[in-house]
Structure formats: structure tokens, C-alpha cells
Write a protein that holds these residues in place. Structure first.
Motif, PDB file in Angstrom:
ATOM      1  N   GLU A  30       0.948  -1.206  -0.092  1.00 34.99           N
ATOM      2  CA  GLU A  30      -0.009  -0.054   0.077  1.00 34.99           C
ATOM      3  C   GLU A  30       0.912   1.347   0.265  1.00 34.99           C
ATOM      4  O   GLU A  30       0.322   2.293  -0.281  1.00 34.99           O
ATOM      5  N   TYR A  31       2.084   1.108   0.444  1.00 36.41           N
ATOM      6  CA  TYR A  31       2.976   2.272   0.535  1.00 36.41           C
ATOM      7  C   TYR A  31       3.733   2.532  -1.140  1.00 36.41           C
ATOM      8  O   TYR A  31       4.509   3.170  -1.276  1.00 36.41           O
ATOM      9  N   TYR A  32       3.406   1.591  -1.992  1.00 33.57           N
ATOM     10  CA  TYR A  32       4.462   1.488  -3.149  1.00 33.57           C
ATOM     11  C   TYR A  32       3.804   2.021  -4.422  1.00 33.57           C
ATOM     12  O   TYR A  32       2.390   1.681  -4.573  1.00 33.57           O
ATOM     13  N   THR A  52      -0.066   5.666  -8.277  1.00 38.04           N
ATOM     14  CA  THR A  52       0.491   6.099  -7.349  1.00 38.04           C
ATOM     15  C   THR A  52       0.038   5.214  -5.926  1.00 38.04           C
ATOM     16  O   THR A  52      -1.029   4.356  -6.176  1.00 38.04           O
ATOM     17  N   SER A  53       0.737   5.214  -4.949  1.00 37.40           N
ATOM     18  CA  SER A  53       0.206   4.476  -3.557  1.00 37.40           C
ATOM     19  C   SER A  53      -1.108   4.592  -3.475  1.00 37.40           C
ATOM     20  O   SER A  53      -2.085   3.526  -2.983  1.00 37.40           O
ATOM     21  N   TYR A 102       6.991   8.310  -1.581  1.00 33.54           N
ATOM     22  CA  TYR A 102       7.011   9.200  -0.732  1.00 33.54           C
ATOM     23  C   TYR A 102       6.556  10.505  -1.153  1.00 33.54           C
ATOM     24  O   TYR A 102       7.182  11.639  -0.942  1.00 33.54           O
ATOM     25  N   GLY A 103       5.524  10.437  -1.888  1.00 39.30           N
ATOM     26  CA  GLY A 103       5.188  11.676  -2.760  1.00 39.30           C
ATOM     27  C   GLY A 103       5.836  11.910  -4.054  1.00 39.30           C
ATOM     28  O   GLY A 103       6.404  13.083  -4.217  1.00 39.30           O
ATOM     29  N   THR A 107       8.986  12.405 -12.815  1.00 39.37           N
ATOM     30  CA  THR A 107      10.362  12.337 -13.010  1.00 39.37           C
ATOM     31  C   THR A 107      10.569  10.813 -12.722  1.00 39.37           C
ATOM     32  O   THR A 107      11.439  10.326 -13.244  1.00 39.37           O
ATOM     33  N   GLU A 108      10.549  10.856 -11.314  1.00 38.42           N
ATOM     34  CA  GLU A 108      10.825   9.666 -10.513  1.00 38.42           C
ATOM     35  C   GLU A 108      10.092   8.299 -11.101  1.00 38.42           C
ATOM     36  O   GLU A 108      10.676   7.094 -11.445  1.00 38.42           O
ATOM     37  N   LEU A 109       8.780   8.502 -11.220  1.00 36.07           N
ATOM     38  CA  LEU A 109       7.830   7.362 -11.485  1.00 36.07           C
ATOM     39  C   LEU A 109       8.105   6.986 -13.324  1.00 36.07           C
ATOM     40  O   LEU A 109       7.588   5.764 -13.502  1.00 36.07           O
ATOM     41  N   LEU A 110       8.446   7.597 -13.885  1.00 36.11           N
ATOM     42  CA  LEU A 110       8.838   7.403 -15.233  1.00 36.11           C
ATOM     43  C   LEU A 110      10.198   7.049 -15.477  1.00 36.11           C
ATOM     44  O   LEU A 110      10.433   6.161 -16.638  1.00 36.11           O
ATOM     45  N   ASN A 111      10.851   6.863 -14.521  1.00 37.85           N
ATOM     46  CA  ASN A 111      12.314   6.440 -14.605  1.00 37.85           C
ATOM     47  C   ASN A 111      12.527   4.938 -14.081  1.00 37.85           C
ATOM     48  O   ASN A 111      12.579   4.614 -13.252  1.00 37.85           O
ATOM     49  N   ARG A 112      12.605   4.125 -15.040  1.00 37.62           N
ATOM     50  CA  ARG A 112      12.795   2.342 -14.632  1.00 37.62           C
ATOM     51  C   ARG A 112      13.989   2.275 -13.792  1.00 37.62           C
ATOM     52  O   ARG A 112      13.835   1.215 -13.089  1.00 37.62           O
ATOM     53  N   HIS A 113      15.031   3.075 -13.861  1.00 36.70           N
ATOM     54  CA  HIS A 113      16.250   2.910 -13.320  1.00 36.70           C
ATOM     55  C   HIS A 113      16.292   2.909 -11.549  1.00 36.70           C
ATOM     56  O   HIS A 113      16.813   2.491 -10.665  1.00 36.70           O
TER      57      HIS A 113
END
Length: 128
Positions: A30-32, A52-53, A102-103, A107-113
Motif C-alpha cells: 500500500e506504500y508503493y 501512485t500508492s 513518498y510523494g 520524473t521519478e515514476l517514469l524512470n525505470r532505473h
């Protein structure tokens, strides 16, 4: 043991539908945030969709917008990707991945790395 298990792939004719599932275990789901990525033999792995979570935010790549729908059921630790009006260019291995949310922004969510956990992938083939 952390696991992400994709299912629901297969062979479908153009215009058909599939529903992919991503079942998670071994971490506090639930946090991911969960992302769906895809990769064919000739391209880099690309982001298709994420949720999002809290399920408050979803994203779709332009190539799938209006045809794919992502959803999650935190009670079942599962994320779904409903794929309608499938096209041959949707043919790829589809992966789900989990990232501690964590919000996070696009930019982060589209970065597979930066994703923490990955499934093994499920093949989707769209062909007549």
C-alpha cells in the motif's frame, strides 16, 4: 521474500483486449507506486503507465492513452492493466515494478532505473 508476479499476457488479435495483473508480496504494497513498463527486442524498456500508492494519480504514455486503464486493489495486493483496442505495436514483454512512494512525481515514476522491485514479465503479442 519480495515478489511481483505478472499474469494475463497472451496472443490476441488486433482490436482485442487483455487484462494484465501484477500480484505483489513480501513488502508493504500500500506504500508503493506501481509502474507498468514494456520492452520489445528492438527498443529500450519504456514506461506505459503508473499508479501512485493512494491511486490518486495515474499516468499513461501517449501511445496507450484512451485504450489502457490502470487500477489497484490494495486489499488484494494487486495492480491491473486493462488493455483495449490492442494494436500490433503493443506487442512486447510487459513488466510491473514497485517503487516506495513518498510523494513521488512523474520524473521519478517514469524512470525505470529507480524502481525497487521488478516482476519477471509477461508476453503480449498482438497479431492476426
Amino acid at each position: 521474500q519480495v515478489q511481483l508476479v505478472e499474469s494475463g499476457g497472451g496472443l490476441v488479435q488486433p482490436g482485442g483486449s487483455l487484462r494484465l495483473s501484477c500480484a505483489a508480496s513480501g513488502f508493504p504494497f500500500e506504500y508503493y507506486a506501481i509502474g507498468w513498463f514494456r520492452q520489445d527486442p528492438w527498443s529500450e524498456r519504456e514506461a506505459v503507465s503508473y499508479i501512485t500508492s493512494s491511486a490518486g494519480t495515474t499516468y499513461y504514455a501517449d501511445s496507450v492513452k484512451g485504450r489502457f486503464t490502470i487500477s489497484r486493489d490494495n486489499a488484494k495486493n494487486t495492480v491491473y492493466l486493462q488493455m483495449n483496442s490492442l494494436k500490433p505495436e503493443d506487442t512486447a514483454v510487459y513488466y510491473c515494478a514497485a517503487l516506495l512512494d513518498y510523494g513521488l512525481g512523474p520524473t521519478e515514476l517514469l524512470n525505470r532505473h529507480v524502481y525497487d522491485y521488478w516482476g519477471q514479465g509477461t508476453q503480449v503479442t498482438v497479431s492476426s
